[in-house]
Design a protein around this motif. Structure first.
Motif, short mmCIF file in Angstrom:
data_model
loop_
_atom_site.label_atom_id
_atom_site.label_comp_id
_atom_site.label_asym_id
_atom_site.label_seq_id
_atom_site.Cartn_x
_atom_site.Cartn_y
_atom_site.Cartn_z
N ARG A 1 -6.06 7.16 5.01
CA ARG A 1 -5.56 5.92 4.65
C ARG A 1 -4.20 5.84 5.76
NH1 ARG A 1 -5.79 3.14 0.17
NH2 ARG A 1 -4.45 1.81 1.31
N ALA B 1 -3.77 2.41 -4.67
CA ALA B 1 -3.49 3.64 -3.74
C ALA B 1 -3.24 4.94 -4.60
CB ALA B 1 -2.22 3.50 -2.99
N CYS C 1 -1.25 3.62 4.61
CA CYS C 1 -0.61 3.71 3.18
C CYS C 1 0.78 4.65 3.51
CB CYS C 1 -1.48 4.48 2.25
SG CYS C 1 -0.93 4.73 0.72
N SER D 1 0.81 -1.10 -0.12
CA SER D 1 0.08 0.08 0.00
C SER D 1 0.83 1.25 -0.09
CB SER D 1 -0.96 -0.07 1.10
OG SER D 1 -1.91 0.91 1.03
#
Length: 288
Positions: free
Chosen positions: A104, A273, A107, A78
């Motif tokens: 996120r 992503a 990430c 990610s």
């Protein structure tokens, strides 16, 4: 061979003997029943028409393989890799990245900086997935989408005489006889500045470049210290203007504007992503 310029250099890069590389080329030509390279002293090493077709197809296949490998690895990790030139990198991208990271937290984001040409090159070389730049070129390998507007302004030191000119409503073009500080080649902002200066057709002796400065922050500080004036992106200097560190002048009665672009490689799929981040930027721009 095509990218290296010679069989010898290709062999060195592949850690093979030149004879081995030549044998592989001959074997491929026999399979395809077509010569791929011109032989002879004058055109040796150049591709035939058949060779150009094979080269492009092979390049596309390898690019897809790299995209698949990169996508599989980055999907597991990610990871999101972004690059931005000065104007968007200073004024726009940090807010988007911070907000996206809060959405996120899993990430990992890598944010690189460079001028517009460096951003384009990093995209082409697959160092990053999404880029932001103040200029776009016409190459078909990259796609561009306008996500913001910017304008050029002239900044001057916060001195009394410049403050008086500002109060009088002077335009930036009327201050171009002052020593001028300039960015170096490769900057999207500087490319637009050069186009602007060429368009106004000022006498060459009227514009005197006092210094070329690669770092935009250093350039702004030199202006604040009184070394000269500069034409810059308003996005990059807005905070300094608000703080009174420099004075800002519109170049013309009608603002000299430009686009800020989001860019990505035309061929190859964006990772999940990168897709999510691009969609997030579009939504943020729309809601702003």
């Amino acid at each position: 061979m095509v990218e290296c310029g010679s069989f010898t250099e290709a062999a060195n890069r592949l850690y093979m003997a030149q004879s081995t590389v030549s044998s592989h080329i001959h074997a491929l030509e026999e399979i395809l029943h077509a010569p791929l390279f011109h032989r002879g002293a004058r055109r040796g090493g150049t591709l035939t028409d058949e060779g150009k077709r094979v080269y492009q197809i092979a390049k596309d296949v390898l690019d897809k393989c790299r995209d698949l490998e990169t996508g599989m690895v980055e999907e597991k990790r990610s990871e999101l890799r972004i690059c931005a030139s000065t104007a968007p990198g200073c004024a726009l991208v940090p807010s988007w990245v911070a907000s996206f990271s809060r959405r996120r937290p899993d990430c990992c984001i890598a944010l690189k900086h460079g001028d517009s040409r460096a951003v384009q090159q990093m995209l082409l070389e697959r160092e990053v997935q999404v880029g932001f730049a103040g200029s776009a070129d016409d190459r078909q390998d990259l796609s561009y989408e306008c996500i913001a507007r910017d304008r050029l302004v002239l900044i001057a030191p916060p001195q009394d005489r410049f403050a008086a000119m500002q109060a009088e409503g002077k335009l930036g073009r009327e201050l171009l006889s002052e020593p001028l500080l300039s960015r170096e080649y490769g900057s999207g902002t500087q490319e637009m500045v050069d186009n602007y200066l060429a368009g106004v057709r000022l006498p060459a002796k009227r514009v005197r470049v006092a210094a070329y400065v690669s770092n935009p922050v250093t350039l702004e500080k030199l202006v604040a210290e009184g070394m000269g004036v500069a034409i810059v992106s308003y996005l990059t200097v807005e905070e300094r203007v608000a703080a009174g560190e420099v004075l800002s002048f519109e170049l013309e009665e009608r603002p000299v504007e430009r686009n800020i672009y989001m860019a990505w490689r035309t061929k190859g799929e964006l990772t999940p992503a990168a897709k999510e981040f691009s969609a997030f930027v579009r939504k943020s721009v729309k809601e702003a």
